[in-house]
Design a protein around this motif. Structure first.
Motif, mmCIF file in Angstrom:
data_model
loop_
_atom_site.group_PDB
_atom_site.id
_atom_site.type_symbol
_atom_site.label_atom_id
_atom_site.label_comp_id
_atom_site.label_asym_id
_atom_site.label_seq_id
_atom_site.Cartn_x
_atom_site.Cartn_y
_atom_site.Cartn_z
ATOM 1 N N THR A 1 58.701 34.673 19.905
ATOM 2 C CA THR A 1 58.398 36.044 19.490
ATOM 3 C C THR A 1 57.386 36.689 20.442
ATOM 4 O OG1 THR A 1 56.683 35.285 17.952
ATOM 5 C CG2 THR A 1 58.909 35.587 17.064
ATOM 6 N N ARG A 2 56.432 35.936 20.939
ATOM 7 C CA ARG A 2 55.477 36.487 21.917
ATOM 8 C C ARG A 2 56.167 36.804 23.225
ATOM 9 N NH1 ARG A 2 49.949 33.744 22.782
ATOM 10 N NH2 ARG A 2 49.910 35.584 24.088
ATOM 11 N N ALA A 3 57.125 35.939 23.627
ATOM 12 C CA ALA A 3 57.856 36.195 24.872
ATOM 13 C C ALA A 3 58.717 37.445 24.738
ATOM 14 C CB ALA A 3 58.712 34.988 25.226
ATOM 15 N N ALA A 4 59.252 37.682 23.551
ATOM 16 C CA ALA A 4 60.072 38.872 23.330
ATOM 17 C C ALA A 4 59.234 40.143 23.401
ATOM 18 C CB ALA A 4 60.772 38.779 21.976
ATOM 19 N N GLN A 5 57.925 40.013 23.165
ATOM 20 C CA GLN A 5 57.033 41.176 23.233
ATOM 21 C C GLN A 5 56.560 41.460 24.656
ATOM 22 O OE1 GLN A 5 53.910 40.154 20.531
ATOM 23 N NE2 GLN A 5 55.188 40.442 18.711
ATOM 24 N N GLY A 6 56.984 40.601 25.618
ATOM 25 C CA GLY A 6 56.642 40.873 27.003
ATOM 26 C C GLY A 6 55.709 39.874 27.647
ATOM 27 N N ASN A 7 55.274 38.853 26.952
ATOM 28 C CA ASN A 7 54.389 37.855 27.528
ATOM 29 C C ASN A 7 55.248 36.827 28.273
ATOM 30 O OD1 ASN A 7 52.481 35.967 28.143
ATOM 31 N ND2 ASN A 7 51.635 35.804 26.082
ATOM 32 N N ALA A 8 55.262 36.888 29.590
ATOM 33 C CA ALA A 8 56.150 36.035 30.391
ATOM 34 C C ALA A 8 55.749 34.565 30.321
ATOM 35 C CB ALA A 8 56.157 36.505 31.841
ATOM 36 N N LEU A 9 54.473 34.272 30.172
ATOM 37 C CA LEU A 9 54.020 32.888 30.113
ATOM 38 C C LEU A 9 54.549 32.177 28.870
ATOM 39 C CD1 LEU A 9 52.225 30.737 31.440
ATOM 40 C CD2 LEU A 9 50.323 31.636 30.110
ATOM 41 N N SER A 10 54.809 32.918 27.832
ATOM 42 C CA SER A 10 55.268 32.331 26.584
ATOM 43 C C SER A 10 56.670 31.750 26.683
ATOM 44 C CB SER A 10 55.226 33.363 25.458
ATOM 45 O OG SER A 10 53.886 33.697 25.178
ATOM 46 N N PHE A 11 57.460 32.143 27.686
ATOM 47 C CA PHE A 11 58.785 31.547 27.851
ATOM 48 C C PHE A 11 58.669 30.045 28.129
ATOM 49 C CE2 PHE A 11 60.235 35.932 28.823
ATOM 50 C CZ PHE A 11 61.226 35.988 27.863
ATOM 51 N N GLY A 12 57.692 29.663 28.930
ATOM 52 C CA GLY A 12 57.478 28.237 29.213
ATOM 53 C C GLY A 12 57.050 27.482 27.973
ATOM 54 N N TYR A 13 56.149 28.070 27.209
ATOM 55 C CA TYR A 13 55.698 27.423 25.977
ATOM 56 C C TYR A 13 56.808 27.372 24.932
ATOM 57 C CZ TYR A 13 50.979 27.627 27.812
ATOM 58 O OH TYR A 13 49.867 27.459 28.590
ATOM 59 N N ALA A 14 57.693 28.361 24.950
ATOM 60 C CA ALA A 14 58.805 28.373 24.001
ATOM 61 C C ALA A 14 59.736 27.190 24.248
ATOM 62 C CB ALA A 14 59.575 29.684 24.119
ATOM 63 N N ILE A 15 59.782 26.708 25.462
ATOM 64 C CA ILE A 15 60.571 25.508 25.773
ATOM 65 C C ILE A 15 59.754 24.240 25.516
ATOM 66 C CG2 ILE A 15 61.702 24.268 27.665
ATOM 67 C CD1 ILE A 15 62.320 27.046 28.859
ATOM 68 N N GLU A 16 58.465 24.309 25.779
ATOM 69 C CA GLU A 16 57.611 23.130 25.690
ATOM 70 C C GLU A 16 57.462 22.598 24.260
ATOM 71 O OE1 GLU A 16 53.117 23.271 26.261
ATOM 72 O OE2 GLU A 16 53.856 22.636 28.231
ATOM 73 N N TRP A 17 57.255 23.473 23.286
ATOM 74 C CA TRP A 17 57.028 23.017 21.909
ATOM 75 C C TRP A 17 58.224 22.276 21.317
ATOM 76 C CZ3 TRP A 17 52.418 22.156 20.396
ATOM 77 C CH2 TRP A 17 51.373 22.947 20.836
ATOM 78 N N PRO A 18 59.457 22.749 21.496
ATOM 79 C CA PRO A 18 60.589 21.955 21.005
ATOM 80 C C PRO A 18 60.730 20.609 21.727
ATOM 81 C CG PRO A 18 61.257 24.223 21.252
ATOM 82 C CD PRO A 18 59.897 24.118 21.852
ATOM 83 N N VAL A 19 60.328 20.552 22.994
ATOM 84 C CA VAL A 19 60.348 19.261 23.695
ATOM 85 C C VAL A 19 59.355 18.308 23.038
ATOM 86 C CG1 VAL A 19 59.805 18.135 25.892
ATOM 87 C CG2 VAL A 19 61.187 20.206 25.868
ATOM 88 N N PHE A 20 58.192 18.808 22.670
ATOM 89 C CA PHE A 20 57.222 17.972 21.954
ATOM 90 C C PHE A 20 57.803 17.472 20.637
ATOM 91 C CE2 PHE A 20 53.313 20.211 23.973
ATOM 92 C CZ PHE A 20 53.483 19.465 25.120
ATOM 93 N N ALA A 21 58.486 18.350 19.916
ATOM 94 C CA ALA A 21 59.107 17.954 18.647
ATOM 95 C C ALA A 21 60.156 16.881 18.884
ATOM 96 C CB ALA A 21 59.727 19.168 17.956
ATOM 97 N N GLY A 22 60.952 17.034 19.935
ATOM 98 C CA GLY A 22 61.947 16.014 20.268
ATOM 99 C C GLY A 22 61.309 14.694 20.622
ATOM 100 N N PHE A 23 60.165 14.723 21.298
ATOM 101 C CA PHE A 23 59.470 13.486 21.637
ATOM 102 C C PHE A 23 58.966 12.780 20.383
ATOM 103 C CE2 PHE A 23 55.597 11.173 22.843
ATOM 104 C CZ PHE A 23 56.163 10.261 23.718
#
Length: 139
Positions: free
Chosen positions: A32-54
């Motif tokens: 949701t933060r990335a959709a508001q224009g925060n480009a850095l949040s795209f990386g975190y949007a991928i990172e958190w599900p990877v943590f959940a998978g781990f």
């Protein structure tokens, strides 16, 4: 399966569910933060599900390990003293360290240099006095 319903395992199951839900929630928040224009949040949007998978991977690995390591009924006959007269020796898991004696090497040809001899005396003094500083060298 009753081995996985002990109090310690129930805590592990609950921790896994809480962590996975939390990590996926944080991932959605980053989307949701990335959709508001925060480009850095795209990386975190991928990172958190990877943590959940781990977390799921580690939990599944521990479950499989607990199920495989469980003692089952033994089909082997009990050992008898007459069948194996020699005692079985096992290798210890931790071995004693090997102590090596340090002997100074013999001087090479052309080692009669005065500066080299002084430097070797300095190194020998540092080795003999491990708590001292190089400025404490009396030579």
């Amino acid at each position: 399966m009753q081995r996985l319903w002990t109090p310690a395992w129930i805590v592990r199951h609950v921790a896994m569910v809480v962590l996975v839900v939390g990590f996926l929630g944080l991932g959605w928040w980053q989307v949701t933060r990335a959709a508001q224009g925060n480009a850095l949040s795209f990386g975190y949007a991928i990172e958190w599900p990877v943590f959940a998978g781990f977390v799921v991977f580690v939990w599944w690995r521990e479950v499989r390990h607990a199920l495989r390591a469980a003692p089952g009924p033994s089909t082997a006959p009990p050992p008898s003293a007459a069948a194996d007269p020699e005692p079985v020796t096992t290798t210890p898991a931790v071995r004693r360290p090997v102590r090596a004696v340090r002997v100074p090497a013999a001087p090479l040809d052309g080692a009669d240099d005065g500066e080299l001899a002084a430097y070797n005396r300095y190194l020998s003094w540092l080795n003999a006095n491990p708590g001292s500083r190089p400025g404490d060298y009396p030579g």
